[in-house]
Motif scaffolding. Structure first.
Motif, PDB file in Angstrom:
ATOM      1  N   VAL A   4       0.846  -1.196   0.000  1.00 20.11           N
ATOM      2  CA  VAL A   4       0.000   0.000   0.000  1.00 20.11           C
ATOM      3  C   VAL A   4       0.879   1.243   0.000  1.00 20.11           C
ATOM      4  N   PHE A   5       1.917   1.234   0.836  1.00 17.52           N
ATOM      5  CA  PHE A   5       2.847   2.367   0.866  1.00 17.52           C
ATOM      6  C   PHE A   5       3.520   2.561  -0.485  1.00 17.52           C
ATOM      7  N   LEU A   6       3.861   1.460  -1.139  1.00 10.64           N
ATOM      8  CA  LEU A   6       4.513   1.556  -2.441  1.00 10.64           C
ATOM      9  C   LEU A   6       3.565   2.136  -3.488  1.00 10.64           C
ATOM     10  N   MET A   7       2.300   1.748  -3.458  1.00  9.14           N
ATOM     11  CA  MET A   7       1.317   2.318  -4.388  1.00  9.14           C
ATOM     12  C   MET A   7       1.133   3.815  -4.122  1.00  9.14           C
ATOM     13  N   MET A   8       1.122   4.196  -2.848  1.00  7.12           N
ATOM     14  CA  MET A   8       0.997   5.608  -2.492  1.00  7.12           C
ATOM     15  C   MET A   8       2.228   6.382  -2.965  1.00  7.12           C
ATOM     16  N   ALA A   9       3.399   5.760  -2.853  1.00  4.93           N
ATOM     17  CA  ALA A   9       4.631   6.399  -3.328  1.00  4.93           C
ATOM     18  C   ALA A   9       4.572   6.607  -4.840  1.00  4.93           C
ATOM     19  N   GLY A  10       4.070   5.610  -5.566  1.00  6.04           N
ATOM     20  CA  GLY A  10       3.934   5.744  -7.010  1.00  6.04           C
ATOM     21  C   GLY A  10       2.954   6.843  -7.385  1.00  6.04           C
ATOM     22  N   ALA A  11       1.851   6.918  -6.668  1.00  2.00           N
ATOM     23  CA  ALA A  11       0.870   7.978  -6.920  1.00  2.00           C
ATOM     24  C   ALA A  11       1.474   9.348  -6.618  1.00  2.00           C
ATOM     25  N   GLY A  12       2.281   9.423  -5.565  1.00  2.00           N
ATOM     26  CA  GLY A  12       2.961  10.676  -5.239  1.00  2.00           C
ATOM     27  C   GLY A  12       3.934  11.088  -6.326  1.00  2.00           C
ATOM     28  N   GLU A  13       4.620  10.123  -6.907  1.00  2.00           N
ATOM     29  CA  GLU A  13       5.549  10.408  -8.000  1.00  2.00           C
ATOM     30  C   GLU A  13       4.805  10.974  -9.210  1.00  2.00           C
ATOM     31  N   MET A  14       3.687  10.365  -9.536  1.00  2.00           N
ATOM     32  CA  MET A  14       2.886  10.860 -10.659  1.00  2.00           C
ATOM     33  C   MET A  14       2.374  12.279 -10.384  1.00  2.00           C
ATOM     34  N   THR A  15       1.920  12.496  -9.172  1.00  2.00           N
ATOM     35  CA  THR A  15       1.410  13.817  -8.788  1.00  2.00           C
ATOM     36  C   THR A  15       2.510  14.865  -8.848  1.00  2.00           C
ATOM     37  N   ALA A  16       3.694  14.498  -8.371  1.00  2.00           N
ATOM     38  CA  ALA A  16       4.821  15.431  -8.404  1.00  2.00           C
ATOM     39  C   ALA A  16       5.155  15.831  -9.840  1.00  2.00           C
ATOM     40  N   MET A  17       5.168  14.872 -10.751  1.00  2.00           N
ATOM     41  CA  MET A  17       5.487  15.174 -12.147  1.00  2.00           C
ATOM     42  C   MET A  17       4.395  16.016 -12.803  1.00  2.00           C
ATOM     43  N   PHE A  18       3.149  15.753 -12.448  1.00  2.00           N
ATOM     44  CA  PHE A  18       2.041  16.537 -12.967  1.00  2.00           C
ATOM     45  C   PHE A  18       2.202  18.013 -12.582  1.00  2.00           C
ATOM     46  N   PHE A  19       2.464  18.262 -11.313  1.00  2.00           N
ATOM     47  CA  PHE A  19       2.610  19.649 -10.867  1.00  2.00           C
ATOM     48  C   PHE A  19       3.930  20.261 -11.320  1.00  2.00           C
ATOM     49  N   LEU A  20       4.945  19.440 -11.518  1.00  2.00           N
ATOM     50  CA  LEU A  20       6.205  19.949 -12.045  1.00  2.00           C
ATOM     51  C   LEU A  20       5.981  20.514 -13.449  1.00  2.00           C
ATOM     52  N   LYS A  21       5.195  19.818 -14.255  1.00  2.00           N
ATOM     53  CA  LYS A  21       4.853  20.311 -15.589  1.00  2.00           C
ATOM     54  C   LYS A  21       4.095  21.636 -15.487  1.00  2.00           C
ATOM     55  N   LEU A  22       3.151  21.705 -14.568  1.00  2.00           N
ATOM     56  CA  LEU A  22       2.355  22.928 -14.408  1.00  2.00           C
ATOM     57  C   LEU A  22       3.170  24.092 -13.845  1.00  2.00           C
ATOM     58  N   SER A  23       4.280  23.794 -13.174  1.00  2.00           N
ATOM     59  CA  SER A  23       5.062  24.862 -12.534  1.00  2.00           C
ATOM     60  C   SER A  23       5.841  25.710 -13.527  1.00  2.00           C
ATOM     61  N   ASP A  24       5.927  25.265 -14.786  1.00  2.00           N
ATOM     62  CA  ASP A  24       6.614  26.028 -15.834  1.00  2.00           C
ATOM     63  C   ASP A  24       8.054  26.347 -15.422  1.00  2.00           C
ATOM     64  N   GLY A  25       8.789  25.281 -15.090  1.00  2.00           N
ATOM     65  CA  GLY A  25      10.190  25.463 -14.692  1.00  2.00           C
ATOM     66  C   GLY A  25      10.346  26.173 -13.360  1.00  2.00           C
ATOM     67  N   PHE A  26       9.453  25.892 -12.443  1.00  2.00           N
ATOM     68  CA  PHE A  26       9.419  26.497 -11.109  1.00  2.00           C
ATOM     69  C   PHE A  26       9.156  28.008 -11.149  1.00  2.00           C
ATOM     70  N   GLN A  27       8.543  28.479 -12.240  1.00  2.00           N
ATOM     71  CA  GLN A  27       8.189  29.889 -12.336  1.00  2.00           C
ATOM     72  C   GLN A  27       6.860  30.191 -11.648  1.00  2.00           C
ATOM     73  N   LYS A  28       6.006  29.184 -11.559  1.00  2.00           N
ATOM     74  CA  LYS A  28       4.709  29.357 -10.896  1.00  2.00           C
ATOM     75  C   LYS A  28       4.802  28.709  -9.518  1.00  2.00           C
ATOM     76  N   ARG A  29       4.607  29.506  -8.503  1.00  2.00           N
ATOM     77  CA  ARG A  29       4.884  29.065  -7.129  1.00  2.00           C
ATOM     78  C   ARG A  29       3.954  27.970  -6.613  1.00  2.00           C
ATOM     79  N   LYS A  30       2.667  28.113  -6.835  1.00  2.00           N
ATOM     80  CA  LYS A  30       1.721  27.136  -6.275  1.00  2.00           C
ATOM     81  C   LYS A  30       1.956  25.736  -6.842  1.00  2.00           C
ATOM     82  N   PRO A  31       2.018  25.565  -8.173  1.00  2.00           N
ATOM     83  CA  PRO A  31       2.307  24.221  -8.680  1.00  2.00           C
ATOM     84  C   PRO A  31       3.686  23.717  -8.261  1.00  2.00           C
ATOM     85  N   ALA A  32       4.663  24.613  -8.161  1.00  2.00           N
ATOM     86  CA  ALA A  32       6.002  24.215  -7.725  1.00  2.00           C
ATOM     87  C   ALA A  32       5.961  23.694  -6.287  1.00  2.00           C
TER      88      ALA A  32
END
Length: 104
Positions: A4-32
């Motif tokens: 279960v922890f491993l599945m949660m870790a995988g979901a966290g990885e996907m979420t991190a990449m999703f918001f990393l894309k939205l952050s526009d190279g860490f230019q947008k603070r909230k998604p970053a």
């Protein structure tokens, strides 16, 4: 609970990449901020899963979930192309993840 922890870790990885894309190279603070928090949560849950699972298995599955899931997020949310070759190789990743789970 390790799986279960491993599945949660995988979901966290996907979420991190999703918001990393939205952050526009860490230019947008909230998604970053959300990218950093999701990445930290992903590492935390991965560390919890490593208490019981072999590192090679856990890491392989974590990266597989993150890779395949992130490609699918790109296809569904960012209108990236879903070519046959791309879907074939995502299937290979998923098959590898299933294989690792079966031998663990």
């Amino acid at each position: 609970m390790a799986w279960v922890f491993l599945m949660m870790a995988g979901a966290g990885e996907m979420t991190a990449m999703f918001f990393l894309k939205l952050s526009d190279g860490f230019q947008k603070r909230k998604p970053a901020f959300f990218a950093i928090m999701a990445g930290a949560a992903s590492f935390y849950f991965l560390s919890l899963s490593l208490k019981e699972l072999p590192i090679g298995t856990a890491y392989g599955i974590w990266t597989g979930i993150g890779s395949a899931g992130t490609v699918l997020l790109g296809i569904f949310f960012f209108k990236e192309k879903a070519t046959r070759k791309r879907l074939l190789f995502i299937t290979c990743i998923i098959a590898g993840v299933i294989g690792l789970k079966m031998v663990s």
